[in-house]
Design a protein around this motif. Structure first.
Motif, PDB file in Angstrom:
ATOM      1  N   ASP A 191     -37.942  31.342  42.227  1.00  0.00           N
ATOM      2  CA  ASP A 191     -38.884  31.249  43.336  1.00  0.00           C
ATOM      3  C   ASP A 191     -40.077  30.411  42.915  1.00  0.00           C
ATOM      4  O   ASP A 191     -40.299  30.165  41.729  1.00  0.00           O
ATOM      5  N   GLN A 195     -40.363  38.984  48.805  1.00  0.00           N
ATOM      6  CA  GLN A 195     -39.073  39.470  49.285  1.00  0.00           C
ATOM      7  C   GLN A 195     -39.252  40.491  50.398  1.00  0.00           C
ATOM      8  O   GLN A 195     -38.504  40.495  51.384  1.00  0.00           O
ATOM      9  N   ARG A 252     -39.655  39.813  58.053  1.00  0.00           N
ATOM     10  CA  ARG A 252     -39.442  38.748  59.046  1.00  0.00           C
ATOM     11  C   ARG A 252     -38.033  38.809  59.617  1.00  0.00           C
ATOM     12  O   ARG A 252     -37.826  38.635  60.828  1.00  0.00           O
ATOM     13  N   LYS A 253     -37.045  39.064  58.766  1.00  0.00           N
ATOM     14  CA  LYS A 253     -35.665  39.170  59.247  1.00  0.00           C
ATOM     15  C   LYS A 253     -35.507  40.348  60.208  1.00  0.00           C
ATOM     16  O   LYS A 253     -34.822  40.253  61.225  1.00  0.00           O
ATOM     17  N   ASP A 270     -40.140  38.637  53.483  1.00  0.00           N
ATOM     18  CA  ASP A 270     -38.947  37.967  54.022  1.00  0.00           C
ATOM     19  C   ASP A 270     -38.054  38.963  54.763  1.00  0.00           C
ATOM     20  O   ASP A 270     -37.540  38.670  55.846  1.00  0.00           O
ATOM     21  N   ARG A 271     -37.879  40.153  54.152  1.00  0.00           N
ATOM     22  CA  ARG A 271     -37.068  41.182  54.816  1.00  0.00           C
ATOM     23  C   ARG A 271     -37.706  41.611  56.124  1.00  0.00           C
ATOM     24  O   ARG A 271     -37.010  41.824  57.124  1.00  0.00           O
TER      25      ARG A 271
END
Length: 339
Positions: A271, A282, A288-289, A285-286
């Motif tokens: 990264d 992370q 946002r998903k 990101d999770r």
């Protein structure tokens, strides 16, 4: 023991050349009956057995013959000086050692001095995210530089405080399953005990503790950075990530003393943010998903709702004449019966 030895043998064949194992205690990885190995530890065999006499987790009979004790005549020697008579070495093993050394840059430097060009350094390292270091922040190159400049041979009182004040009991499988990290109530040592360890360190006593905290990514980043500033003769050849355990494995390789010192191959940092931010990145990101998934689900619900409303309207249109016909049929039957 065999299973653990096999883990390392998958990374390197210890039958190739002479090796050194650092700090084997009672769980040495190399097999002296098969491998050309020497052992170095803080004390000689008798001293190790005496030091751990009251520790139920150490089996005295399994402590190997220590060829090179660090302490000689009551004073510590540098690792490179102590183990030099058995070298040079083609490989070095250190399981749960690097996090304890007071001066990590000097430690890597000393091992480089007594190994051949291209030698391997095999490490088993606790992953701070899944062991009792869970409350410890990541250690930095700046802190390592301070230790190197001061040529530290003992953990400082500040390091001792940081370690003992944050040691927690952890549920490693639970953490791997995504469970919540332990809270402050999981810390093991009370303030009186912490103070007593700090006072011992202030008096000059060597207090064993975790000086450095690592993750696989942090080790990779820091070896690269130390090499870039001219303070490391090693590169990371391979990292075996931790999977459900408290530790990860790494293989470092010694660069040539002369000639081409370019690194042939090294795992890429995964990264563009520091490793200590990786968990946050992370998690974001999770999140946002999950939000995208929720938006898609809401849109699907809206579409289904509109379809349902249209179906209801059509059913209502159909129901009116059907109901009228049914009422007419019932009325005719009633008149027929009366007639």
């Amino acid at each position: 023991m065999k299973a653990r030895r096999d883990q390392f043998l998958r990374l390197y064949d210890f039958s190739q050349g002479r090796g050194l194992e650092i700090g084997p205690l009672d769980a040495g990885i190399a097999d002296p009956d098969v491998h050309d190995v020497r052992y170095v530890d803080i004390f000689d065999t008798a001293g190790i057995v005496e030091h751990y006499a009251d520790d139920p987790n150490v089996i005295p009979e399994l402590v190997p013959h220590i060829d090179f004790p660090i302490y000689q005549d009551g004073e510590p020697r540098p690792l490179g000086e102590a183990a030099k008579p058995g070298g040079p070495y083609e490989w070095v093993l250190a399981s749960h050692v690097i996090e304890h050394v007071p001066d990590v840059i000097g430690w890597l430097e000393q091992i480089a001095q007594i190994t051949t060009d291209g030698a391997r350094l095999l490490l088993a390292v606790p992953d701070r995210r899944y062991c009792f270091d869970r409350h410890r922040p990541p250690t930095t190159i700046g802190q390592a530089l301070d230790a190197y400049e001061e040529q530290r041979t003992r953990p400082t009182p500040g390091t001792v405080y940081d370690f003992f004040s944050t040691v927690v009991s952890v549920d490693t499988p639970g953490l791997w399953a995504g469970g919540r990290p332990p809270g402050r109530s999981a810390r093991i040592h009370d303030l009186n005990y912490i103070r007593s360890q700090v006072e011992r360190a202030r008096s000059g006593e060597y207090i064993d503790c975790h000086v450095w905290t690592f993750t696989p990514e942090a080790l990779l980043e820091q070896v690269q950075e130390l090499r870039e500033i001219g303070l490391c003769d090693w590169y990371v050849e391979h990292v075996e990530p931790s999977r459900g355990t408290v530790e990860f494995l790494a293989v470092l390789r010694r660069l040539p003393r002369d000639g081409d010192r370019s690194v042939p191959a090294e795992p890429a940092v995964s990264d563009d943010v520091p490793s200590w931010l990786a968990d946050e990145v992370q998690a974001r990101d999770r999140l946002r998903k999950v939000r995208r998934s929720l938006r898609a689900e809401r849109q699907r619900v809206r579409v289904l709702r509109r379809r349902n409303e249209r179906l209801r309207a059509r059913l209502a249109e159909v129901d009116v004449p059907v109901a009228a016909r049914l009422r007419g049929a019932v009325a005719r039957r009633l008149r027929a019966r009366r007639g």
